[in-house]
Design a protein around this motif. Structure first.
Motif, PDB file in Angstrom:
ATOM      1  N   ALA A   1     -14.099   0.168   6.745  1.00  0.00           N
ATOM      2  CA  ALA A   1     -15.237   0.498   5.879  1.00  0.00           C
ATOM      3  C   ALA A   1     -14.789   0.640   4.431  1.00  0.00           C
ATOM      4  N   HIS A   2     -13.531   1.031   4.239  1.00  0.00           N
ATOM      5  CA  HIS A   2     -12.945   1.135   2.900  1.00  0.00           C
ATOM      6  C   HIS A   2     -11.587   0.455   2.945  1.00  0.00           C
ATOM      7  N   ASP A   3     -11.249  -0.251   1.867  1.00  0.00           N
ATOM      8  CA  ASP A   3      -9.989  -0.980   1.831  1.00  0.00           C
ATOM      9  C   ASP A   3      -9.285  -0.713   0.514  1.00  0.00           C
ATOM     10  N   PHE A   4      -7.993  -1.065   0.447  1.00  0.00           N
ATOM     11  CA  PHE A   4      -7.257  -0.952  -0.800  1.00  0.00           C
ATOM     12  C   PHE A   4      -7.862  -1.901  -1.831  1.00  0.00           C
ATOM     13  N   PRO A   5      -7.715  -1.622  -3.126  1.00  0.00           N
ATOM     14  CA  PRO A   5      -8.328  -2.481  -4.153  1.00  0.00           C
ATOM     15  C   PRO A   5      -7.789  -3.904  -4.175  1.00  0.00           C
ATOM     16  N   VAL A   6      -6.673  -4.161  -3.499  1.00  0.00           N
ATOM     17  CA  VAL A   6      -6.105  -5.513  -3.490  1.00  0.00           C
ATOM     18  C   VAL A   6      -6.532  -6.317  -2.266  1.00  0.00           C
ATOM     19  N   GLY A   7      -7.264  -5.705  -1.356  1.00  0.00           N
ATOM     20  CA  GLY A   7      -7.678  -6.434  -0.167  1.00  0.00           C
ATOM     21  C   GLY A   7      -6.489  -6.852   0.677  1.00  0.00           C
ATOM     22  N   ASP A   8      -6.497  -8.109   1.138  1.00  0.00           N
ATOM     23  CA  ASP A   8      -5.401  -8.620   1.964  1.00  0.00           C
ATOM     24  C   ASP A   8      -4.234  -9.136   1.129  1.00  0.00           C
ATOM     25  N   LEU A   9      -4.436  -9.267  -0.187  1.00  0.00           N
ATOM     26  CA  LEU A   9      -3.405  -9.716  -1.114  1.00  0.00           C
ATOM     27  C   LEU A   9      -2.799 -11.047  -0.661  1.00  0.00           C
TER      28      LEU A   9
ATOM     29  N   GLU B   1      -5.986  12.470 -12.363  1.00  0.00           N
ATOM     30  CA  GLU B   1      -6.000  11.078 -11.918  1.00  0.00           C
ATOM     31  C   GLU B   1      -4.910  10.766 -10.902  1.00  0.00           C
ATOM     32  N   ALA B   2      -3.699  11.237 -11.100  1.00  0.00           N
ATOM     33  CA  ALA B   2      -2.621  10.925 -10.165  1.00  0.00           C
ATOM     34  C   ALA B   2      -2.869  11.570  -8.802  1.00  0.00           C
ATOM     35  N   SER B   3      -3.265  12.832  -8.812  1.00  0.00           N
ATOM     36  CA  SER B   3      -3.553  13.524  -7.560  1.00  0.00           C
ATOM     37  C   SER B   3      -4.744  12.912  -6.856  1.00  0.00           C
ATOM     38  N   ASN B   4      -5.771  12.548  -7.635  1.00  0.00           N
ATOM     39  CA  ASN B   4      -6.951  11.930  -7.041  1.00  0.00           C
ATOM     40  C   ASN B   4      -6.628  10.563  -6.460  1.00  0.00           C
ATOM     41  N   ALA B   5      -5.781   9.810  -7.160  1.00  0.00           N
ATOM     42  CA  ALA B   5      -5.389   8.496  -6.660  1.00  0.00           C
ATOM     43  C   ALA B   5      -4.601   8.624  -5.363  1.00  0.00           C
ATOM     44  N   ASP B   6      -3.681   9.578  -5.337  1.00  0.00           N
ATOM     45  CA  ASP B   6      -2.877   9.780  -4.135  1.00  0.00           C
ATOM     46  C   ASP B   6      -3.752  10.157  -2.942  1.00  0.00           C
ATOM     47  N   ALA B   7      -4.711  11.059  -3.160  1.00  0.00           N
ATOM     48  CA  ALA B   7      -5.598  11.490  -2.078  1.00  0.00           C
ATOM     49  C   ALA B   7      -6.476  10.334  -1.598  1.00  0.00           C
ATOM     50  N   TYR B   8      -6.987   9.562  -2.552  1.00  0.00           N
ATOM     51  CA  TYR B   8      -7.871   8.438  -2.208  1.00  0.00           C
ATOM     52  C   TYR B   8      -7.122   7.348  -1.445  1.00  0.00           C
ATOM     53  N   PHE B   9      -5.980   6.913  -1.982  1.00  0.00           N
ATOM     54  CA  PHE B   9      -5.215   5.854  -1.327  1.00  0.00           C
ATOM     55  C   PHE B   9      -4.734   6.283   0.062  1.00  0.00           C
ATOM     56  N   SER B  10      -4.361   7.556   0.197  1.00  0.00           N
ATOM     57  CA  SER B  10      -3.909   8.059   1.493  1.00  0.00           C
ATOM     58  C   SER B  10      -5.048   8.038   2.512  1.00  0.00           C
ATOM     59  N   ALA B  11      -6.249   8.416   2.065  1.00  0.00           N
ATOM     60  CA  ALA B  11      -7.405   8.408   2.957  1.00  0.00           C
ATOM     61  C   ALA B  11      -7.750   6.988   3.390  1.00  0.00           C
ATOM     62  N   VAL B  12      -7.690   6.047   2.440  1.00  0.00           N
ATOM     63  CA  VAL B  12      -7.981   4.657   2.769  1.00  0.00           C
ATOM     64  C   VAL B  12      -6.957   4.099   3.747  1.00  0.00           C
ATOM     65  N   ALA B  13      -5.703   4.489   3.584  1.00  0.00           N
ATOM     66  CA  ALA B  13      -4.667   4.014   4.504  1.00  0.00           C
ATOM     67  C   ALA B  13      -4.991   4.413   5.939  1.00  0.00           C
ATOM     68  N   GLU B  14      -5.492   5.630   6.123  1.00  0.00           N
ATOM     69  CA  GLU B  14      -5.863   6.087   7.462  1.00  0.00           C
ATOM     70  C   GLU B  14      -7.059   5.309   7.995  1.00  0.00           C
ATOM     71  N   VAL B  15      -8.036   5.060   7.121  1.00  0.00           N
ATOM     72  CA  VAL B  15      -9.228   4.307   7.526  1.00  0.00           C
ATOM     73  C   VAL B  15      -8.848   2.895   7.956  1.00  0.00           C
ATOM     74  N   ARG B  16      -7.958   2.252   7.203  1.00  0.00           N
ATOM     75  CA  ARG B  16      -7.531   0.887   7.535  1.00  0.00           C
ATOM     76  C   ARG B  16      -6.806   0.845   8.875  1.00  0.00           C
ATOM     77  N   ALA B  17      -5.920   1.821   9.066  1.00  0.00           N
ATOM     78  CA  ALA B  17      -5.147   1.856  10.306  1.00  0.00           C
ATOM     79  C   ALA B  17      -6.054   2.077  11.519  1.00  0.00           C
ATOM     80  N   GLU B  18      -7.024   2.990  11.378  1.00  0.00           N
ATOM     81  CA  GLU B  18      -7.947   3.260  12.483  1.00  0.00           C
ATOM     82  C   GLU B  18      -8.823   2.042  12.769  1.00  0.00           C
ATOM     83  N   ALA B  19      -9.258   1.347  11.712  1.00  0.00           N
ATOM     84  CA  ALA B  19     -10.086   0.155  11.892  1.00  0.00           C
ATOM     85  C   ALA B  19      -9.307  -0.945  12.601  1.00  0.00           C
ATOM     86  N   ARG B  20      -8.049  -1.130  12.237  1.00  0.00           N
ATOM     87  CA  ARG B  20      -7.243  -2.157  12.895  1.00  0.00           C
ATOM     88  C   ARG B  20      -7.070  -1.843  14.373  1.00  0.00           C
TER      89      ARG B  20
END
Length: 288
Positions: A166-174, A140-159
């Motif tokens: 296309a994918h965002d952190f579970p908290v959205g814009d918070l 779970e920890a390794s999977n979470a790290d890989a998933y969150f890291s991938a989403v961070a790249e997707v968010r940055a590229e989208a911005r």
């Protein structure tokens, strides 16, 4: 151990593998032959045995995990063994498992009280490996790290493209007034701007669950709120403060926030003239 990773392997300028063998790992193997660099007493590569140990822990194969730990310990690679076992705790075992403390204790005994490759040290190695193999395995920890890291790249590229990701952190814009509104209490700048002091914190930010407070803790919470000289709480607020959150929607109460949930000041100086004596209960209601 802290220098475990540093001693695993390095590459020379010509690309060849350079290894460092500790003094305890030299000598002859079980066949009377001089051990090669990074060879165990049984004639195996310590890299392979170390990998085998991790896979055995992950698959809950107790016998193989015990053997691999024993082989590394008796062969003079205890530093490698304990470094790997401590890594497995955070990489392959379920969060919150007390095995982390148990393995740390076994390592302390094996390396500080006894000799790590002697009989007692080897027993500690086997015990630690068995404990790890018997614990709940998960990535779970390794999977979470890989998933969150991938989403961070997707968010940055989208911005960068000026698009919605296309994918965002579970908290959205918070942001306040949205799903996680309860976090914006007086401990945050946005919460302070909204006058969310003690009242908001007690009735929203401090709620626990889904098990909720036990009877004694809930009683203390209610009494502390009743005795608060700066804020007067009504019965509904006292109930909400100790009500467990919904396990299926732990943030749902934030969207049901009432208009009167604004404090008029800081975390310890608020007052609410509209609260009145609204059936909040007396001290005797909670002291019997």
């Amino acid at each position: 151990m802290a220098d475990g990773d540093d001693r695993q392997a390095t590459f020379g300028s010509d690309g060849s593998l350079e290894t460092e063998t500790t003094p305890d790992a030299t000598g002859e193997n079980d066949f009377g032959e001089e051990k090669a660099a990074n060879e165990t007493d049984g004639g195996y590569s310590r890299y392979v045995v170390s990998s085998l140990l991790q896979k055995a822990v992950r698959r809950s194969d107790e016998e193989i995990a015990a053997w691999a730990a024993w082989e590394l310990a008796r062969s003079g690679y205890a530093w490698n063994l304990w470094d790997r076992l401590n890594l497995y705790v955070v990489e392959d075992l379920r969060a919150g498992d007390e095995i982390a403390l148990l393995i740390e204790r076994y390592e302390e005994l094996a390396t500080e009280r006894w000799e790590p490759d002697a009989w007692k040290g080897r027993l500690c190695a086997v015990h630690a490996a068995l404990a790890a193999a018997r614990a709940r395995s998960t990535r779970e920890a390794s999977n979470a790290d890989a998933y969150f890291s991938a989403v961070a790249e997707v968010r940055a590229e989208a911005r960068e493209r000026g698009e919605e990701p296309a994918h965002d952190f579970p908290v959205g814009d918070l942001e306040p007034e949205e799903t996680f509104d309860a976090v914006f209490d007086g401990h945050t700048g946005e919460g302070s701007k909204r006058g969310r002091g003690t009242r908001f914190f007690k009735t929203h930010g401090a709620r626990v669950g889904p098990e909720g407070e036990d009877e004694r803790s809930a009683r203390w919470q209610r009494l502390a709120m009743i005795l608060d000289e700066d804020v007067e709480y009504d019965a509904a607020e006292l109930d909400r403060a100790v009500e467990p959150v919904d396990p299926d929607d732990p943030w749902g109460e934030a969207n049901g926030r009432e208009e009167g949930d604004v404090d008029g000041g800081g975390d310890s100086s608020e007052s609410d003239d509209d609260s009145g004596d609204d059936g909040a209960g007396s001290l005797t209601d909670f002291t019997e």
